[in-house]
Design a protein around this motif. Structure first.
Motif, PDB file in Angstrom:
ATOM      1  N   THR A  17       0.801  -1.224   0.000  1.00 59.75           N
ATOM      2  CA  THR A  17       0.000   0.000   0.000  1.00 59.75           C
ATOM      3  C   THR A  17       0.838   1.280   0.000  1.00 59.75           C
ATOM      4  N   HIS A  19       3.273   2.257  -2.185  1.00 59.92           N
ATOM      5  CA  HIS A  19       3.817   2.758  -3.450  1.00 59.92           C
ATOM      6  C   HIS A  19       2.964   3.849  -4.100  1.00 59.92           C
ATOM      7  N   PHE A  20       1.642   3.736  -4.014  1.00 59.07           N
ATOM      8  CA  PHE A  20       0.802   4.766  -4.620  1.00 59.07           C
ATOM      9  C   PHE A  20       0.968   6.122  -3.946  1.00 59.07           C
ATOM     10  N   PRO A  21       0.902   6.220  -2.620  1.00 56.56           N
ATOM     11  CA  PRO A  21       1.077   7.551  -2.036  1.00 56.56           C
ATOM     12  C   PRO A  21       2.458   8.143  -2.339  1.00 56.56           C
ATOM     13  N   GLY A  53      -5.344  11.757  -3.880  1.00 60.44           N
ATOM     14  CA  GLY A  53      -5.022  10.329  -3.935  1.00 60.44           C
ATOM     15  C   GLY A  53      -3.881   9.956  -3.004  1.00 60.44           C
ATOM     16  N   GLY A  54      -2.860  10.813  -2.956  1.00 62.75           N
ATOM     17  CA  GLY A  54      -1.732  10.559  -2.059  1.00 62.75           C
ATOM     18  C   GLY A  54      -2.148  10.580  -0.600  1.00 62.75           C
ATOM     19  N   GLY A  56      -5.208   9.991   0.695  1.00 66.22           N
ATOM     20  CA  GLY A  56      -5.979   8.780   0.997  1.00 66.22           C
ATOM     21  C   GLY A  56      -5.080   7.559   1.095  1.00 66.22           C
ATOM     22  N   GLY A  57      -4.147   7.446   0.161  1.00 70.57           N
ATOM     23  CA  GLY A  57      -3.222   6.311   0.186  1.00 70.57           C
ATOM     24  C   GLY A  57      -2.307   6.315   1.387  1.00 70.57           C
ATOM     25  N   ILE A  60      -4.238   5.046   4.385  1.00 75.05           N
ATOM     26  CA  ILE A  60      -4.384   3.586   4.276  1.00 75.05           C
ATOM     27  C   ILE A  60      -3.064   2.884   4.586  1.00 75.05           C
ATOM     28  N   ALA A  61      -1.959   3.392   4.047  1.00 75.51           N
ATOM     29  CA  ALA A  61      -0.645   2.784   4.306  1.00 75.51           C
ATOM     30  C   ALA A  61      -0.302   2.847   5.790  1.00 75.51           C
TER      31      ALA A  61
END
Length: 143
Positions: A17, A19-21, A53-54, A56-57, A60-61
């Motif tokens: 989880t 890598h996206f942020p 998006g970052g 939210g990510g 979550i991370a």
């Protein structure tokens, strides 16, 4: 799947989880550099979406990071720095989202926060590497 299996899967999701942020925040910072050079390029909405998006990510991370370790506050210096820097990244991500949502005339605070986020992410990646691959994994350990 039994509960231990399900919890085991949740514990292993933290690395997946992050890598996206990382990518979204760093791309937001890069896009903001272009906004600074050519404001008429119309990249402000893209910067906002990348930040949202970052953020939210990152939340979550961070949640999966706590699931990964549990409510355990032990660990060496690298673990402590990684844990609390991760929380700082999640909080700063939410602050960045609020700043981006406001659409201020001056983008100075947004730019300072994005630059700070980039530095925190680079440090976090190093700390994660120290935990996953061992102390001094790059030969430049400062811990």
């Amino acid at each position: 799947m039994n509960q231990e299996g399900f919890v085991g899967v949740l514990k292993r999701l933290h690395p997946a989880t992050i890598h996206f942020p990382i990518a979204l925040f760093l791309m937001a910072a890069l896009a903001e550099l272009f906004v600074g050079k050519r404001r008429e390029a119309g990249l402000e909405p893209a910067v906002r979406v990348l930040i949202y998006g970052g953020a939210g990510g990152a939340v979550i991370a961070a949640i999966f990071g706590w699931i990964h370790t549990g409510l355990w506050f032990g660990g060496d210096t690298a673990m402590q720095l990684h844990r609390w820097n991760g929380m700082l990244i999640a909080v700063l991500g939410v602050v960045l989202a609020a700043l981006a949502h406001r659409r201020p005339e001056s983008r100075t605070m947004l730019r300072i926060a994005l630059a700070s986020m980039a530095v925190l992410i680079l440090a976090q990646g190093f700390l994660g590497g120290e935990l996953a691959h061992g102390q001094n994994h790059l030969g430049i350990s400062w811990l």
